[in-house]
Design an enzyme around this catalytic site. Structure first.
Site, mmCIF file in Angstrom:
data_model
loop_
_atom_site.group_PDB
_atom_site.id
_atom_site.type_symbol
_atom_site.label_atom_id
_atom_site.label_comp_id
_atom_site.label_asym_id
_atom_site.label_seq_id
_atom_site.Cartn_x
_atom_site.Cartn_y
_atom_site.Cartn_z
ATOM 1 N N CYS A 264 0.825 -1.202 0.000
ATOM 2 C CA CYS A 264 0.000 0.000 0.000
ATOM 3 C C CYS A 264 0.865 1.260 0.000
ATOM 4 C CB CYS A 264 -0.966 -0.036 1.188
ATOM 5 S SG CYS A 264 -2.420 1.021 0.948
ATOM 6 N N HIS A 354 -3.712 -5.078 0.116
ATOM 7 C CA HIS A 354 -3.457 -5.601 1.459
ATOM 8 C C HIS A 354 -3.494 -7.129 1.480
ATOM 9 C CE1 HIS A 354 -3.825 -1.769 3.817
ATOM 10 N NE2 HIS A 354 -4.352 -1.404 2.660
ATOM 11 N N GLU A 356 -2.580 -9.078 3.749
ATOM 12 C CA GLU A 356 -2.852 -9.652 5.082
ATOM 13 C C GLU A 356 -4.346 -9.758 5.354
ATOM 14 O OE1 GLU A 356 -3.986 -5.694 5.711
ATOM 15 O OE2 GLU A 356 -2.229 -6.463 4.685
#
Length: 380
Positions: A264, A354, A356
């Protein structure tokens, strides 16, 4: 500026955009006044992770899903220690939360943390307006004694813009801390916190990585003081054009050839470190359903996004940089925005989204394994 009230659902509220468009509804969460950048999120789940993502600092989030709050709020899912959004906009808030993990209602949590919101407005119309006109400054005003429309609009137009905002240090940790490896320790990673989410070091810990999370103000000397096998640059809020310090630290890492991974904001930092520019998107990518193609494999992933800026790099050729050849590794299939970069002559790569993603999807979790492979290769 907020005040608490148990009867917020009956209190009038007004949302005012900087171009003069006005929506009237009811207070949701705390009663008071707030300002920020109006953005919309297309995720139908994961509102708790969204609210606690530091990347949303100074943004007023409009939820495109009409019904929000039905699973309440629990103590396991927050991505940080507080709600970071500047304001929250929903159409139909849940009257009663229903989930076995819920500890309290979303309305109560917003009120407890002083987050001003509004409900009962046409969020579809608001989202269409933002898509056509672009993200813009907004104010939410609630209470029984509201200012006149002209006064509210003037206050909105005096609020700071997101372009040119340097916000990483406002959300990052002030002191370094360590997230230990789960199981046997295999590697040490220095993670520069520009607005890191809690799930990110956890995903690395699951792979045997001991993560040293460092403040946004960390220097290259601080990074190498932990003797890292790899260096990570996190997500975060604000305009990457202001992030001169993280760029200089990343360039020092690239000079030494240490395996590097950014997500990001970290992707934008890598873009700048390589000599590319950045620019503000019209309304950004926010949500958990964005299609991205990994051009190195041809695979298409459904991914979680939260960014209003992007890297200005050529997608049709390999570029020469001070650190060797670089190419765009990922692109968004909706608008061809750069979603990832990789160096071909040094162990460094990044993605704009993202991987995660605690609330899902998990299509991109392999990127942490790719980071591990880089560190294994360097060690070998």
């Amino acid at each position: 500026m907020t005040t608490s009230t148990r009867g917020a659902a009956k209190v009038p509220a007004v949302l005012v955009l900087e171009d003069g468009r006005i929506f009237r509804g009811r207070a949701y969460g705390a009663v008071g006044v707030t300002f920020g950048e109006a953005v919309f999120s297309t995720g139908m789940t994961g509102y708790q992770e969204t609210l606690t993502d530091p990347s949303y600092h100074r943004q007023v989030v409009v939820m495109t899903a009409p019904h929000v709050g039905n699973t309440g709020v629990n103590d396991e899912d927050p991505e940080s220690k507080q709600i970071w959004v500047a304001g929250y906009v929903v159409r139909d808030p849940a009257r009663v939360p229903s989930n076995w993990r819920a500890k309290r209602s979303l309305d109560d949590e917003l009120r407890h943390q002083g987050v001003v919101g509004i409900s009962g407005i046409d969020t579809r119309a608001l989202t269409r307006h933002l898509r056509e006109r672009g993200a813009m400054r907004v104010g939410i005003f609630s209470g029984n004694a509201l200012p006149d429309e002209g006064t509210m609009l003037a206050e909105v137009r005096q609020a700071p813009e997101m372009k040119g905002a340097d916000l990483s240090a406002e959300v990052a940790t002030k002191e370094a801390y360590v997230v230990p490896a789960i199981g046997d320790k295999r590697f040490t990673v220095a993670a520069v916190d520009l607005g890191i989410k809690g799930m990110t070091p956890h995903r690395m810990a699951e792979r045997g990585i001991e993560v040293h999370v460092l403040p946004a103000t960390a220097t290259a000397e601080d990074v190498y003081a932990v003797n890292p096998d790899g260096v990570f640059f996190s997500n975060g809020p604000g305009d990457p054009a202001t992030a001169d310090h993280p760029v200089s630290v990343m360039q020092a890492v690239l000079e030494r050839g240490t395996p590097l991974f950014g997500i990001c904001f970290g992707n934008q930092i890598l873009g700048r470190a390589l000599g590319f520019g950045t620019y503000k998107l019209k309304y950004g990518h926010r949500g958990i359903n964005q299609p991205v193609q990994d051009r190195t494999t041809g695979k298409v992933e459904v991914t979680a996004h939260n960014h209003g800026f992007a890297v200005d790099a050529p997608t049709d050729k390999v570029s020469d940089t001070p650190y060797g050849r670089a190419e765009v590794s990922h692109v968004c299939l909706n608008d061809n925005v750069v979603e990832g970069l990789q160096l071909l002559d040094r162990p460094a790569f990044s993605v704009q989204y993202h991987p995660e993603a605690a609330a899902g999807p998990h299509d991109a979790a392999y990127l942490f394994d790719r980071f591990v492979s880089l560190m294994e290769g360097q060690r070998a």
